[in-house]
Design a protein around this motif. Structure first.
Motif, short mmCIF file in Angstrom:
data_model
loop_
_atom_site.label_atom_id
_atom_site.label_comp_id
_atom_site.label_asym_id
_atom_site.label_seq_id
_atom_site.Cartn_x
_atom_site.Cartn_y
_atom_site.Cartn_z
N MET A 1 -18.65 18.19 15.45
CA MET A 1 -18.24 17.54 16.66
C MET A 1 -17.15 18.38 17.31
O MET A 1 -16.24 18.88 16.64
CB MET A 1 -17.74 16.13 16.32
N SER A 2 -17.22 18.52 18.62
CA SER A 2 -16.25 19.34 19.33
C SER A 2 -14.86 18.69 19.32
O SER A 2 -14.72 17.48 19.12
CB SER A 2 -16.69 19.55 20.77
N GLU A 3 -13.87 19.51 19.57
CA GLU A 3 -12.50 19.00 19.64
C GLU A 3 -12.37 17.97 20.77
O GLU A 3 -11.66 16.97 20.64
CB GLU A 3 -11.53 20.15 19.85
N PHE A 4 -13.07 18.22 21.89
CA PHE A 4 -13.06 17.28 23.01
C PHE A 4 -13.57 15.91 22.56
O PHE A 4 -12.95 14.89 22.83
CB PHE A 4 -13.93 17.82 24.15
N ALA A 5 -14.70 15.90 21.85
CA ALA A 5 -15.31 14.64 21.41
C ALA A 5 -14.40 13.92 20.41
O ALA A 5 -14.22 12.70 20.49
CB ALA A 5 -16.68 14.90 20.80
N VAL A 6 -13.82 14.67 19.49
CA VAL A 6 -12.92 14.07 18.50
C VAL A 6 -11.72 13.44 19.19
O VAL A 6 -11.34 12.30 18.91
CB VAL A 6 -12.46 15.12 17.46
N ASN A 7 -11.12 14.18 20.13
CA ASN A 7 -9.97 13.69 20.86
C ASN A 7 -10.33 12.45 21.68
O ASN A 7 -9.58 11.46 21.69
CB ASN A 7 -9.43 14.79 21.78
N LEU A 8 -11.46 12.47 22.34
CA LEU A 8 -11.89 11.35 23.16
C LEU A 8 -12.14 10.11 22.30
O LEU A 8 -11.70 9.00 22.64
CB LEU A 8 -13.14 11.72 23.96
N ARG A 9 -12.83 10.28 21.18
CA ARG A 9 -13.07 9.15 20.28
C ARG A 9 -11.76 8.57 19.76
O ARG A 9 -11.60 7.35 19.66
CB ARG A 9 -13.96 9.59 19.11
N ASP A 10 -10.80 9.45 19.48
CA ASP A 10 -9.50 8.99 18.99
C ASP A 10 -8.76 8.20 20.07
O ASP A 10 -8.15 7.16 19.79
CB ASP A 10 -8.68 10.20 18.55
N ARG A 11 -8.82 8.68 21.30
CA ARG A 11 -8.16 7.98 22.41
C ARG A 11 -8.80 6.62 22.66
O ARG A 11 -8.10 5.65 22.97
CB ARG A 11 -8.20 8.85 23.66
N VAL A 12 -10.12 6.54 22.53
CA VAL A 12 -10.82 5.25 22.71
C VAL A 12 -10.40 4.29 21.60
O VAL A 12 -10.10 3.12 21.87
CB VAL A 12 -12.35 5.44 22.74
N ARG A 13 -10.36 4.78 20.37
CA ARG A 13 -9.96 3.92 19.25
C ARG A 13 -8.56 3.38 19.48
O ARG A 13 -8.30 2.18 19.32
CB ARG A 13 -10.01 4.71 17.93
N GLN A 14 -7.63 4.26 19.91
CA GLN A 14 -6.26 3.83 20.14
C GLN A 14 -6.17 2.84 21.29
O GLN A 14 -5.44 1.85 21.21
CB GLN A 14 -5.37 5.05 20.43
N ALA A 15 -6.91 3.08 22.36
CA ALA A 15 -6.90 2.16 23.49
C ALA A 15 -7.43 0.78 23.09
O ALA A 15 -6.88 -0.25 23.49
CB ALA A 15 -7.71 2.73 24.65
N ARG A 16 -8.48 0.75 22.28
CA ARG A 16 -9.02 -0.53 21.80
C ARG A 16 -7.97 -1.28 20.98
O ARG A 16 -7.81 -2.49 21.13
CB ARG A 16 -10.28 -0.31 20.98
N GLU A 17 -7.26 -0.55 20.13
CA GLU A 17 -6.20 -1.17 19.34
C GLU A 17 -5.08 -1.69 20.24
O GLU A 17 -4.57 -2.79 20.03
CB GLU A 17 -5.63 -0.17 18.33
N ASP A 18 -4.72 -0.90 21.25
CA ASP A 18 -3.64 -1.29 22.16
C ASP A 18 -4.00 -2.55 22.95
O ASP A 18 -3.14 -3.39 23.20
CB ASP A 18 -3.29 -0.15 23.11
N VAL A 19 -5.26 -2.67 23.35
CA VAL A 19 -5.69 -3.88 24.05
C VAL A 19 -5.51 -5.09 23.14
O VAL A 19 -4.99 -6.13 23.56
CB VAL A 19 -7.17 -3.77 24.52
N GLN A 20 -5.93 -4.95 21.89
CA GLN A 20 -5.80 -6.07 20.94
C GLN A 20 -4.34 -6.43 20.71
O GLN A 20 -3.99 -7.61 20.68
CB GLN A 20 -6.48 -5.73 19.61
N ILE A 21 -3.49 -5.44 20.56
CA ILE A 21 -2.06 -5.69 20.34
C ILE A 21 -1.48 -6.42 21.55
O ILE A 21 -0.72 -7.40 21.40
CB ILE A 21 -1.31 -4.39 20.06
N ALA A 22 -1.82 -5.97 22.75
CA ALA A 22 -1.31 -6.62 23.96
C ALA A 22 -1.80 -8.06 24.06
O ALA A 22 -1.03 -8.96 24.42
CB ALA A 22 -1.74 -5.82 25.19
N LYS A 23 -3.06 -8.29 23.73
CA LYS A 23 -3.59 -9.65 23.78
C LYS A 23 -2.90 -10.55 22.75
O LYS A 23 -2.58 -11.70 23.05
CB LYS A 23 -5.10 -9.65 23.54
N GLN A 24 -2.68 -10.03 21.57
CA GLN A 24 -2.00 -10.81 20.53
C GLN A 24 -0.57 -11.15 20.94
O GLN A 24 -0.05 -12.19 20.55
CB GLN A 24 -2.01 -10.07 19.20
#
Length: 62
Positions: A1-24
């Motif tokens: 997997m390219s560095e771009f894809a790894v970075n993008l997947r990581d940013r999506v994972r973090q954003a999903r977590e941040d949404v949950q934290i904000a909702k909680q």
């Protein structure tokens, strides 16, 4: 997997977590803002053919 894809997947994972934290924390403004960022990241992934992990039912965007 390219560095771009790894970075993008990581940013999506973090954003999903941040949404949950904000909702909680009942911070709907933050959840909405991060949700918009998440939508942009998901669009970018789709445009570049980067597959993202499935979003669980608990990870619903604001």
């Amino acid at each position: 997997m390219s560095e771009f894809a790894v970075n993008l997947r990581d940013r999506v994972r973090q954003a999903r977590e941040d949404v949950q934290i904000a909702k909680q924390a009942s911070d709907e403004d933050r959840a909405s803002a991060v949700g918009a960022d998440l939508a942009n990241l998901e669009r970018l992934a789709a445009e570049h053919g980067v597959e993202l992990p499935e979003q669980s039912s608990d990870d619903v965007r604001a």
